[in-house]
Design an enzyme around this catalytic site. Sequence first.
Site, PDB file in Angstrom:
ATOM      1  N   ARG A 100       0.842  -1.215   0.000  1.00  0.00           N
ATOM      2  CA  ARG A 100       0.000   0.000   0.000  1.00  0.00           C
ATOM      3  C   ARG A 100       0.870   1.255   0.000  1.00  0.00           C
ATOM      4  O   ARG A 100       0.567   2.239   0.694  1.00  0.00           O
ATOM      5  CB  ARG A 100      -0.949   0.031   1.210  1.00  0.00           C
ATOM      6  CG  ARG A 100      -1.848  -1.176   1.355  1.00  0.00           C
ATOM      7  CD  ARG A 100      -2.888  -1.305   0.242  1.00  0.00           C
ATOM      8  NE  ARG A 100      -3.840  -2.359   0.580  1.00  0.00           N
ATOM      9  CZ  ARG A 100      -3.701  -3.625   0.178  1.00  0.00           C
ATOM     10  NH1 ARG A 100      -2.689  -3.991  -0.592  1.00  0.00           N
ATOM     11  NH2 ARG A 100      -4.606  -4.525   0.529  1.00  0.00           N
ATOM     12  N   SER A 134     -10.722   1.058   3.672  1.00  0.00           N
ATOM     13  CA  SER A 134      -9.937   0.842   4.897  1.00  0.00           C
ATOM     14  C   SER A 134      -9.300   2.161   5.307  1.00  0.00           C
ATOM     15  O   SER A 134      -8.559   2.757   4.525  1.00  0.00           O
ATOM     16  CB  SER A 134      -8.822  -0.169   4.643  1.00  0.00           C
ATOM     17  OG  SER A 134      -9.365  -1.347   4.111  1.00  0.00           O
ATOM     18  N   GLU A 187      -4.179   4.891   6.029  1.00  0.00           N
ATOM     19  CA  GLU A 187      -3.937   4.566   4.615  1.00  0.00           C
ATOM     20  C   GLU A 187      -4.509   5.692   3.758  1.00  0.00           C
ATOM     21  O   GLU A 187      -3.997   6.022   2.688  1.00  0.00           O
ATOM     22  CB  GLU A 187      -4.629   3.238   4.279  1.00  0.00           C
ATOM     23  CG  GLU A 187      -4.469   2.829   2.838  1.00  0.00           C
ATOM     24  CD  GLU A 187      -5.055   1.458   2.553  1.00  0.00           C
ATOM     25  OE1 GLU A 187      -4.605   0.463   3.171  1.00  0.00           O
ATOM     26  OE2 GLU A 187      -5.975   1.386   1.719  1.00  0.00           O
TER      27      GLU A 187
HETATM   28  P1  FAD Z   1      -8.088  10.020  -4.818  1.00  0.00           P
HETATM   29  O1  FAD Z   1      -8.790   9.702  -3.554  1.00  0.00           O
HETATM   30  O2  FAD Z   1      -8.666  11.093  -5.658  1.00  0.00           O
HETATM   31  O3  FAD Z   1      -6.567  10.393  -4.494  1.00  0.00           O
HETATM   32  C1  FAD Z   1      -5.807   9.599  -3.621  1.00  0.00           C
HETATM   33  C2  FAD Z   1      -4.402  10.227  -3.501  1.00  0.00           C
HETATM   34  O4  FAD Z   1      -3.724  10.151  -4.745  1.00  0.00           O
HETATM   35  C3  FAD Z   1      -4.442  11.718  -3.156  1.00  0.00           C
HETATM   36  O5  FAD Z   1      -3.320  11.999  -2.369  1.00  0.00           O
HETATM   37  C4  FAD Z   1      -4.323  12.409  -4.505  1.00  0.00           C
HETATM   38  O6  FAD Z   1      -3.739  13.706  -4.406  1.00  0.00           O
HETATM   39  C5  FAD Z   1      -3.413  11.455  -5.261  1.00  0.00           C
HETATM   40  N1  FAD Z   1      -3.662  11.373  -6.712  1.00  0.00           N
HETATM   41  C6  FAD Z   1      -4.806  10.954  -7.293  1.00  0.00           C
HETATM   42  N2  FAD Z   1      -4.646  10.919  -8.631  1.00  0.00           N
HETATM   43  C7  FAD Z   1      -3.378  11.330  -8.873  1.00  0.00           C
HETATM   44  C8  FAD Z   1      -2.616  11.509 -10.075  1.00  0.00           C
HETATM   45  N3  FAD Z   1      -3.122  11.238 -11.282  1.00  0.00           N
HETATM   46  N4  FAD Z   1      -1.352  11.968  -9.966  1.00  0.00           N
HETATM   47  C9  FAD Z   1      -0.813  12.240  -8.741  1.00  0.00           C
HETATM   48  N5  FAD Z   1      -1.482  12.099  -7.577  1.00  0.00           N
HETATM   49  C10 FAD Z   1      -2.748  11.634  -7.654  1.00  0.00           C
HETATM   50  N6  FAD Z   1      -7.790   0.650  -2.089  1.00  0.00           N
HETATM   51  C11 FAD Z   1      -7.069  -0.482  -2.245  1.00  0.00           C
HETATM   52  O7  FAD Z   1      -5.847  -0.430  -2.431  1.00  0.00           O
HETATM   53  N7  FAD Z   1      -7.667  -1.698  -2.229  1.00  0.00           N
HETATM   54  C12 FAD Z   1      -8.995  -1.854  -2.058  1.00  0.00           C
HETATM   55  O8  FAD Z   1      -9.495  -2.980  -2.065  1.00  0.00           O
HETATM   56  C13 FAD Z   1      -9.788  -0.685  -1.862  1.00  0.00           C
HETATM   57  N8  FAD Z   1     -11.125  -0.760  -1.645  1.00  0.00           N
HETATM   58  C14 FAD Z   1     -11.855   0.352  -1.411  1.00  0.00           C
HETATM   59  C15 FAD Z   1     -13.229   0.230  -1.168  1.00  0.00           C
HETATM   60  C16 FAD Z   1     -13.994   1.353  -0.928  1.00  0.00           C
HETATM   61  C17 FAD Z   1     -15.486   1.199  -0.660  1.00  0.00           C
HETATM   62  C18 FAD Z   1     -13.408   2.640  -0.986  1.00  0.00           C
HETATM   63  C19 FAD Z   1     -14.231   3.875  -0.786  1.00  0.00           C
HETATM   64  C20 FAD Z   1     -12.039   2.777  -1.222  1.00  0.00           C
HETATM   65  C21 FAD Z   1     -11.248   1.630  -1.443  1.00  0.00           C
HETATM   66  N9  FAD Z   1      -9.867   1.717  -1.678  1.00  0.00           N
HETATM   67  C22 FAD Z   1      -9.122   0.581  -1.894  1.00  0.00           C
HETATM   68  C23 FAD Z   1      -9.183   3.020  -1.673  1.00  0.00           C
HETATM   69  C24 FAD Z   1      -9.235   3.759  -3.031  1.00  0.00           C
HETATM   70  O9  FAD Z   1     -10.362   3.419  -3.783  1.00  0.00           O
HETATM   71  C25 FAD Z   1      -8.001   3.512  -3.892  1.00  0.00           C
HETATM   72  O10 FAD Z   1      -6.826   3.851  -3.189  1.00  0.00           O
HETATM   73  C26 FAD Z   1      -8.036   4.287  -5.213  1.00  0.00           C
HETATM   74  O11 FAD Z   1      -6.927   3.942  -6.018  1.00  0.00           O
HETATM   75  C27 FAD Z   1      -8.081   5.802  -5.029  1.00  0.00           C
HETATM   76  O12 FAD Z   1      -8.361   6.373  -6.282  1.00  0.00           O
HETATM   77  P2  FAD Z   1      -8.958   7.826  -6.439  1.00  0.00           P
HETATM   78  O13 FAD Z   1      -8.915   8.161  -7.904  1.00  0.00           O
HETATM   79  O14 FAD Z   1     -10.272   7.921  -5.799  1.00  0.00           O
HETATM   80  O15 FAD Z   1      -7.876   8.682  -5.661  1.00  0.00           O
HETATM   81  P1  NAP Z   2     -10.559 -10.034   5.110  1.00  0.00           P
HETATM   82  O1  NAP Z   2     -10.648 -11.020   3.985  1.00  0.00           O
HETATM   83  O2  NAP Z   2     -11.588 -10.010   6.179  1.00  0.00           O
HETATM   84  O3  NAP Z   2      -9.118 -10.180   5.789  1.00  0.00           O
HETATM   85  C1  NAP Z   2      -8.736  -9.313   6.872  1.00  0.00           C
HETATM   86  C2  NAP Z   2      -7.286  -8.911   6.657  1.00  0.00           C
HETATM   87  O4  NAP Z   2      -6.480 -10.076   6.716  1.00  0.00           O
HETATM   88  C3  NAP Z   2      -7.089  -8.278   5.312  1.00  0.00           C
HETATM   89  O5  NAP Z   2      -6.758  -6.928   5.512  1.00  0.00           O
HETATM   90  C4  NAP Z   2      -5.997  -9.076   4.623  1.00  0.00           C
HETATM   91  O6  NAP Z   2      -4.832  -8.326   4.313  1.00  0.00           O
HETATM   92  C5  NAP Z   2      -5.591 -10.139   5.612  1.00  0.00           C
HETATM   93  N1  NAP Z   2      -5.694 -11.476   4.979  1.00  0.00           N
HETATM   94  C6  NAP Z   2      -6.793 -12.269   4.882  1.00  0.00           C
HETATM   95  N2  NAP Z   2      -6.474 -13.429   4.272  1.00  0.00           N
HETATM   96  C7  NAP Z   2      -5.156 -13.350   3.968  1.00  0.00           C
HETATM   97  C8  NAP Z   2      -4.249 -14.227   3.318  1.00  0.00           C
HETATM   98  N3  NAP Z   2      -4.630 -15.427   2.852  1.00  0.00           N
HETATM   99  N4  NAP Z   2      -2.976 -13.815   3.157  1.00  0.00           N
HETATM  100  C9  NAP Z   2      -2.565 -12.617   3.604  1.00  0.00           C
HETATM  101  N5  NAP Z   2      -3.387 -11.731   4.212  1.00  0.00           N
HETATM  102  C10 NAP Z   2      -4.663 -12.098   4.405  1.00  0.00           C
HETATM  103  O7  NAP Z   2     -10.424  -8.556   4.470  1.00  0.00           O
HETATM  104  P2  NAP Z   2     -11.540  -7.567   3.950  1.00  0.00           P
HETATM  105  O8  NAP Z   2     -11.515  -6.388   4.793  1.00  0.00           O
HETATM  106  O9  NAP Z   2     -12.814  -8.276   3.651  1.00  0.00           O
HETATM  107  O10 NAP Z   2     -10.891  -7.135   2.550  1.00  0.00           O
HETATM  108  C11 NAP Z   2     -10.709  -8.071   1.522  1.00  0.00           C
HETATM  109  C12 NAP Z   2      -9.613  -7.585   0.596  1.00  0.00           C
HETATM  110  O11 NAP Z   2     -10.005  -6.342  -0.002  1.00  0.00           O
HETATM  111  C13 NAP Z   2      -8.300  -7.306   1.317  1.00  0.00           C
HETATM  112  O12 NAP Z   2      -7.239  -7.684   0.485  1.00  0.00           O
HETATM  113  C14 NAP Z   2      -8.320  -5.824   1.546  1.00  0.00           C
HETATM  114  O13 NAP Z   2      -7.010  -5.253   1.548  1.00  0.00           O
HETATM  115  C15 NAP Z   2      -9.102  -5.319   0.348  1.00  0.00           C
HETATM  116  N6  NAP Z   2      -9.826  -4.084   0.691  1.00  0.00           N
HETATM  117  C16 NAP Z   2      -9.104  -2.945   0.779  1.00  0.00           C
HETATM  118  C17 NAP Z   2      -9.729  -1.746   1.099  1.00  0.00           C
HETATM  119  C18 NAP Z   2      -8.942  -0.476   1.117  1.00  0.00           C
HETATM  120  O14 NAP Z   2      -9.526   0.576   1.214  1.00  0.00           O
HETATM  121  N7  NAP Z   2      -7.637  -0.542   1.055  1.00  0.00           N
HETATM  122  C19 NAP Z   2     -11.095  -1.724   1.348  1.00  0.00           C
HETATM  123  C20 NAP Z   2     -11.789  -2.924   1.304  1.00  0.00           C
HETATM  124  C21 NAP Z   2     -11.142  -4.113   0.970  1.00  0.00           C
HETATM  125  P3  NAP Z   2      -4.670  -7.409   2.991  1.00  0.00           P
HETATM  126  O15 NAP Z   2      -5.521  -6.212   3.262  1.00  0.00           O
HETATM  127  O16 NAP Z   2      -3.222  -7.126   2.993  1.00  0.00           O
HETATM  128  O17 NAP Z   2      -5.110  -8.189   1.811  1.00  0.00           O
END
Ligand code: FAD
Ligand code: NAP
Length: 353
Positions: free
Chosen positions: A158, A236, A332
């Site tokens: 991340r 998250s 994050e």
């Molecule tokens: P923004 O929120 O608009 O920007 C995020 C950051 O990046 C800010 O600092 C912004 O200034 C910068 N930025 C954006 N675009 C650019 C660009 N083109 N150049 C330079 N800087 C830039 N993330 C995960 O990794 N895994 C997930 O599973 C995941 N699930 C999510 C589920 C939900 C319901 C929500 C709401 C969010 C989730 N996210 C997840 C977080 C998010 O969706 C991602 O990080 C996504 O990539 C953000 O994209 P955005 O365009 O909305 O970025």
């Molecule tokens: P989950 O499956 O309930 O698991 C809880 C946590 O345990 C997760 O954060 C995941 O880490 C870790 N995990 C579970 N199984 C694993 C495995 N086999 N090996 C290594 N790590 C494991 O998680 P959840 O909240 O429902 O999310 C599911 C996936 O979607 C995750 O990968 C999560 O990162 C992603 N997600 C991300 C966001 C975001 O905003 N970043 C939002 C929603 C969901 P990891 O997170 O490292 O995978």
Amino acid sequence: MSISLKDKHTFGCAVAAKEYWEMSSISEAIGALKQWSGVPYLILGGGSNLLFTQPEIPRVLAVRMLGLELLKETKSYVEIEVGAGVPWHPLVMQTLQSGWYGLENLALIPGLTGAGPMQNIGAYGVELRQFCIGVHVIHRQGLKPQFLDAKACNFGYRSSIFKTEAKDQFLISSVRFRLPKVGFHKPNTDYGAIRETLMSKDIDPDMANPLQVAEAVMYIRSSKLPDPNELGNAGSFFKNPIVPIDRVEPLQQRFPQMPVYPVSEGFAKLAAGWLIDQAGWKGKSLGSVGMHKNQALVLVNYGDASGKELWSFAQLVAQDVQEKFGVALEPEVNLWPAQSNEVPIYRLQEKQL
Ligand code: FAD
Ligand code: NAP
């Protein structure tokens, strides 16, 4: 005239930008960057990973460059270049329908493609870095377009150079991917939820095709995560902490059921959601702010919460986890303006929660 950002970010807070520009080409972007050289401004994608802790932002540049170009095709893979303004989930579906695989576990992540490299988006055991071979950027001071290969992006868990050493230095204008074709890719179905969902549909997880995996991911996410169109959130809120193994062992003795995932020599990943849940915050709210009832890691705006209230609540949760487990949680989600200690932490009585 100021522009409301309420509908332009997924927390849905009342925030306004004094100046707001949308850029749909590299030349427009360079023009904007030149004009705003030396003054603070925010680059905005889809707003799904942002928390505004102040109600007014001086300047916003919204990235809207579109387009997908097929650069190279071989028997086993394609290379494509995708505009930073292309919405991420439709891109995932378009690649899968074209027979270009790899992004299936990243289905239904909100936001735009240009933000993907920022935190090396990841879900269900797959990260963008496995398929991203580089990004086109514009340096925000030098205004020179350049290509950074994946190594230069320094992708981590991340994380990337854009969140660390080169924070606020670049605008990402497009992202380049190498995606394997059919016969040259085995989807990752290691996560328990994916295996269970596939099996419930009579699909052998080890034989599932990428489209079936994407469907499983979409099913799980829709049933578990709050939809930002209905409930303000940014996914998250905290990163899963990566901690040295010698710090994990005493915790495991106290909490034998605590999930621990080894990540590299001497380090393990803890589940931030589990820690928050165990500390008693899952489903708890104060006014319009709370941690979601199904997913303890998701900070929620239940109505008219301000960014400052959301941030104060998040700090309170992090402080409590630190006290109970000795583990520091790091946001994050990106804070605007950058994190400051000036935001007061609510002093809550347990009975208020
Ligand atoms: P923004 O929120 O608009 O920007 C995020 C950051 O990046 C800010 O600092 C912004 O200034 C910068 N930025 C954006 N675009 C650019 C660009 N083109 N150049 C330079 N800087 C830039 N993330 C995960 O990794 N895994 C997930 O599973 C995941 N699930 C999510 C589920 C939900 C319901 C929500 C709401 C969010 C989730 N996210 C997840 C977080 C998010 O969706 C991602 O990080 C996504 O990539 C953000 O994209 P955005 O365009 O909305 O970025
Ligand atoms: P989950 O499956 O309930 O698991 C809880 C946590 O345990 C997760 O954060 C995941 O880490 C870790 N995990 C579970 N199984 C694993 C495995 N086999 N090996 C290594 N790590 C494991 O998680 P959840 O909240 O429902 O999310 C599911 C996936 O979607 C995750 O990968 C999560 O990162 C992603 N997600 C991300 C966001 C975001 O905003 N970043 C939002 C929603 C969901 P990891 O997170 O490292 O995978």
